[in-house]
Design a protein around this motif. Structure first.
Motif, PDB file in Angstrom:
ATOM      1  N   ILE A 127       0.566  -1.151   0.017  1.00  0.00           N
ATOM      2  CA  ILE A 127      -0.162   0.382  -0.455  1.00  0.00           C
ATOM      3  C   ILE A 127       0.712   1.442   0.554  1.00  0.00           C
ATOM      4  N   GLU A 128       1.871   1.221   1.075  1.00  0.00           N
ATOM      5  CA  GLU A 128       3.031   2.401   1.134  1.00  0.00           C
ATOM      6  C   GLU A 128       3.395   2.816  -0.517  1.00  0.00           C
ATOM      7  N   TYR A 129       4.464   0.863  -0.857  1.00  0.00           N
ATOM      8  CA  TYR A 129       4.860   0.985  -2.297  1.00  0.00           C
ATOM      9  C   TYR A 129       4.288   1.737  -3.366  1.00  0.00           C
ATOM     10  N   GLU A 135       8.417   2.929  -5.579  1.00  0.00           N
ATOM     11  CA  GLU A 135      10.003   3.397  -5.563  1.00  0.00           C
ATOM     12  C   GLU A 135      10.720   2.475  -5.584  1.00  0.00           C
ATOM     13  N   LYS A 136      11.025   0.954  -5.765  1.00  0.00           N
ATOM     14  CA  LYS A 136      10.770   0.199  -5.620  1.00  0.00           C
ATOM     15  C   LYS A 136      12.925   0.325  -5.340  1.00  0.00           C
ATOM     16  N   ASN A 137      13.642   0.539  -5.906  1.00  0.00           N
ATOM     17  CA  ASN A 137      15.137   0.382  -5.615  1.00  0.00           C
ATOM     18  C   ASN A 137      15.166   1.085  -4.925  1.00  0.00           C
ATOM     19  N   ASN A 138      14.391   1.919  -3.881  1.00  0.00           N
ATOM     20  CA  ASN A 138      15.484   2.244  -3.000  1.00  0.00           C
ATOM     21  C   ASN A 138      15.572   1.055  -1.234  1.00  0.00           C
ATOM     22  N   GLU A 139      16.747   1.671  -0.418  1.00  0.00           N
ATOM     23  CA  GLU A 139      17.047   1.367   0.180  1.00  0.00           C
ATOM     24  C   GLU A 139      15.723   0.880   0.971  1.00  0.00           C
ATOM     25  N   SER A 140      15.091   2.390   1.650  1.00  0.00           N
ATOM     26  CA  SER A 140      14.078   2.023   2.603  1.00  0.00           C
ATOM     27  C   SER A 140      13.123   1.071   2.822  1.00  0.00           C
ATOM     28  N   SER A 141      12.961   0.731   0.804  1.00  0.00           N
ATOM     29  CA  SER A 141      12.220   0.117   0.641  1.00  0.00           C
ATOM     30  C   SER A 141      12.592  -1.538   1.053  1.00  0.00           C
ATOM     31  N   PHE A 142      13.928  -1.909   0.443  1.00  0.00           N
ATOM     32  CA  PHE A 142      14.570  -3.177   0.771  1.00  0.00           C
ATOM     33  C   PHE A 142      14.625  -3.161   2.397  1.00  0.00           C
ATOM     34  N   LYS A 144      12.323  -2.937   4.558  1.00  0.00           N
ATOM     35  CA  LYS A 144      11.099  -3.031   5.138  1.00  0.00           C
ATOM     36  C   LYS A 144      10.664  -4.697   4.863  1.00  0.00           C
ATOM     37  N   LEU A 145      11.083  -4.835   4.141  1.00  0.00           N
ATOM     38  CA  LEU A 145      10.847  -5.890   2.581  1.00  0.00           C
ATOM     39  C   LEU A 145      10.927  -7.128   3.832  1.00  0.00           C
ATOM     40  N   LYS A 146      12.927  -6.405   4.234  1.00  0.00           N
ATOM     41  CA  LYS A 146      13.400  -7.228   4.792  1.00  0.00           C
ATOM     42  C   LYS A 146      13.105  -7.632   6.444  1.00  0.00           C
ATOM     43  N   ASP A 147      11.945  -6.871   6.836  1.00  0.00           N
ATOM     44  CA  ASP A 147      12.249  -6.901   8.241  1.00  0.00           C
ATOM     45  C   ASP A 147      10.497  -7.870   8.516  1.00  0.00           C
ATOM     46  N   ILE A 148      10.063  -8.364   7.184  1.00  0.00           N
ATOM     47  CA  ILE A 148       8.983  -9.052   6.588  1.00  0.00           C
ATOM     48  C   ILE A 148       9.108 -10.905   7.169  1.00  0.00           C
TER      49      ILE A 148
END
Length: 566
Positions: A127-129, A135-142, A144-148
């Motif tokens: 939803i946020e994405y 903005e897939k390739n930013n460090e923040s998105s990575f 957040k995914l890594k925390d799931i």
């Protein structure tokens, strides 16, 4: 942002519990969530067309051994049409070694294990994405995914496997069924517990220790709602429903006492049935409860090989006690190809189970599931299995490929004739002519194969005609008694007023006239839709004593009842 939760069921009458769980668990989130259910028998082109027509941003697939090959090819096609559609996989077939699966699969994500909480966090991320213009390739998105927890995903052409998620509290699950859904002609699946107390090597449930239960009060309320929807069959997916005596007794008492036409299906371990539970089952209205009992084999040595610590004698004793009142349908399972079981041993297992005469016997074939401990022992037992789902056994050191093939032929005949319940007296007639029940089904399976009946569809009437052909060509006999027995079973279970040409009829106009006069005078009470047929053997004696007595008379078929005039 739209997510299409997609299920490919094995049959139209089935429903998918997993996708409904995911939708219900994320109800509070603001996103477009749609469920679409198809079957593996649907044309792939049509399924693809309907998925694309939904215009989803993400397609989520519920993956099992029976649909994974279909899903993998469907995902490739989706990506060819629209590479921007993201694909999420979940379910038991992708939860083990998800890293390797995702590396080769078309798609971006796999949810590992229980999906509710991981899916919730995944949806929040998406939803946020999407709000931030992808903005897939930013460090923040990575990060957040890594925390799931419980998520495996692709990032910059690499596969990332996050840490596993702890097992959830069952009572956090949201009831997945809605009033606006139509449940007509569908089997509804329900889960009151997760986990299994046993450790059978071929089963994935053995990899998760402990059993978690829903609150019993909640279970009753949810079942009450489902019953109000006039559902024909509710199947509990609990691996061993009766592993908790108190829970079992309370829920069965509730189901037995309630006023409903719904049938409830439970998978149980018969050997741990208590006398209290059996006594309670005997009070159940006919057709209310049906039980699935995993026998697998009656060979104690083979049972030990698969870590099933039970003796068949214990199962048989409990099954026969339940059977005594003829009110609870029982379905007994056998598995061919188990480690250490040869053809002779399986034949004995089959005959042992058949002697109980349960309502259904399922003959399955060992499947070497991903993640099961059985896969670690394939060399020990010379197991060769298909590398393609459902990973079915091909041969072992104890059972050859040719023997497996023979058992598959036997299974088709068993399922059609025995499990349908429409050939009861015909089967009894033939089995009496063979040394064992297995010998009959073996020969019948071979006959089907040699006549080409396994390679084409045959009509319901032809299934009866096969018995006449079998008697003439295999037994070199032609008995008029068989014609009468086939005629009876055909009229009883097919509810038709005409007979196929291959069955002999005896017309006695004077005798029929006398009976019709009695019906008109109401000496014999029947409905307007009755059918009268003359027989040359005493059908009533056949049914009562399994004896064939040559004595002419009539049977009046009237709905669910028959009148015998001999």
């Amino acid at each position: 942002m739209k997510i299409l939760l997609t299920a490919l069921n094995s049959k139209f009458i089935h429903s998918n519990l997993a996708v409904r769980y995911l939708r219900a668990y994320t109800e509070e989130l603001e996103y477009n969530c749609t469920i679409r259910e198809f079957t593996i028998n649907d044309m792939k082109e049509r399924v693809l067309e309907e998925i694309i027509a939904e215009k989803p941003d993400i397609v989520s697939f519920s993956c099992y051994i029976w649909n994974i090959e279909y899903i993998k090819s469907l995902a490739v096609l989706i990506k060819l049409i629209n590479p921007k559609i993201q694909i999420l996989y979940g379910g038991p077939e992708v939860s083990y070694d998800s890293y390797s699966f995702l590396k080769d699969a078309a798609g971006e994500y796999v949810i590992v294990g229980e999906g509710e909480e991981s899916y919730y966090e995944f949806v929040k991320f998406q939803i946020e994405y999407f709000r931030k213009s992808r903005e897939k390739n930013n460090e923040s998105s990575f990060l957040k995914l890594k925390d799931i927890k419980g998520l495996c995903f692709k990032w910059n052409h690499e596969v990332i496997l996050n840490e596993n998620r702890e097992l959830m509290d069952m009572n956090k699950i949201i009831f997945p069924y809605k009033t606006e859904e139509s449940f007509k002609n569908k089997i509804i699946y329900y889960e009151s517990s997760r986990g299994c107390p046993f450790s059978c090597k071929y089963c994935l449930s053995s990899t998760i220790k402990g059993v978690r239960f829903l609150n019993i009060k909640r279970v009753k309320e949810e079942l009450q709602f489902l019953m109000s929807q006039n559902i024909r069959l509710i199947k509990f997916v609990d691996r061993t429903f009766n592993c908790n005596h108190k829970f079992t007794m309370e829920l069965w008492k509730f189901i037995i006492d309630v006023d409903t036409d719904t049938t409830f299906h439970f998978e149980i371990s018969a050997d741990v049935l208590t006398e209290d539970e059996i006594e309670l089952l005997q009070k159940s209205p006919a057709g209310r409860i049906q039980l699935e009992v995993g026998v697998q084999t009656t060979n104690d040595r083979v049972l030990k090989n698969i870590d099933r610590h039970v003796k068949f004698q214990e199962i048989e004793e409990k099954v026969r006690k339940v059977q005594r009142y003829h009110n609870v349908k029982q379905h007994l399972d056998l598995i061919a190809g188990l480690p250490g079981e040869d053809f002779k041993s399986f034949k004995e297992s089959f005959n042992n189970v058949y002697s109980i005469k349960p309502e259904e016997i399922q003959l399955g074939f060992l499947k070497l599931l991903k993640g099961s401990s059985m896969r670690e022992e394939v060399k020990n037992w010379g197991m060769v299995y298909s590398p393609y789902a459902p990973y079915e056994i091909l041969k072992t050191n104890h059972m050859s490929y040719d023997e497996i093939v023979i058992l598959k032929r036997l299974e088709k005949v068993l399922d059609k004739y025995y499990n349908s319940g429409k050939f009861i007296h015909i089967l009894n007639y033939f089995i009496s002519k063979f040394k064992t029940a297995f010998d009959f089904y073996y020969e019948m399976g071979m006959f089907f194969y040699e006549m080409g009946y396994l390679n084409r569809n045959i009509s319901s009437a032809e299934y009866y005609k096969v018995f006449i052909e079998f008697e003439e060509q295999y037994l070199n006999e032609k008995n008029i008694e068989l014609n009468e027995i086939i005629k009876y079973d055909y009229l009883k279970f097919n509810k038709k007023k005409w007979l196929p040409d291959f069955l002999l009829r005896y017309r006695d106009k004077y005798g029929e006239k006398l009976i019709k006069q009695k019906i008109q005078n109401k000496d014999i009470k029947v409905s307007k839709n009755y059918h009268m047929e003359k027989f040359s053997i005493n059908i009533k004696k056949l049914l009562k004593d399994s004896l064939i007595e040559k004595k002419e008379g009539y049977v009046i078929f009237d709905g669910e009842k028959e009148l015998y005039l001999f």
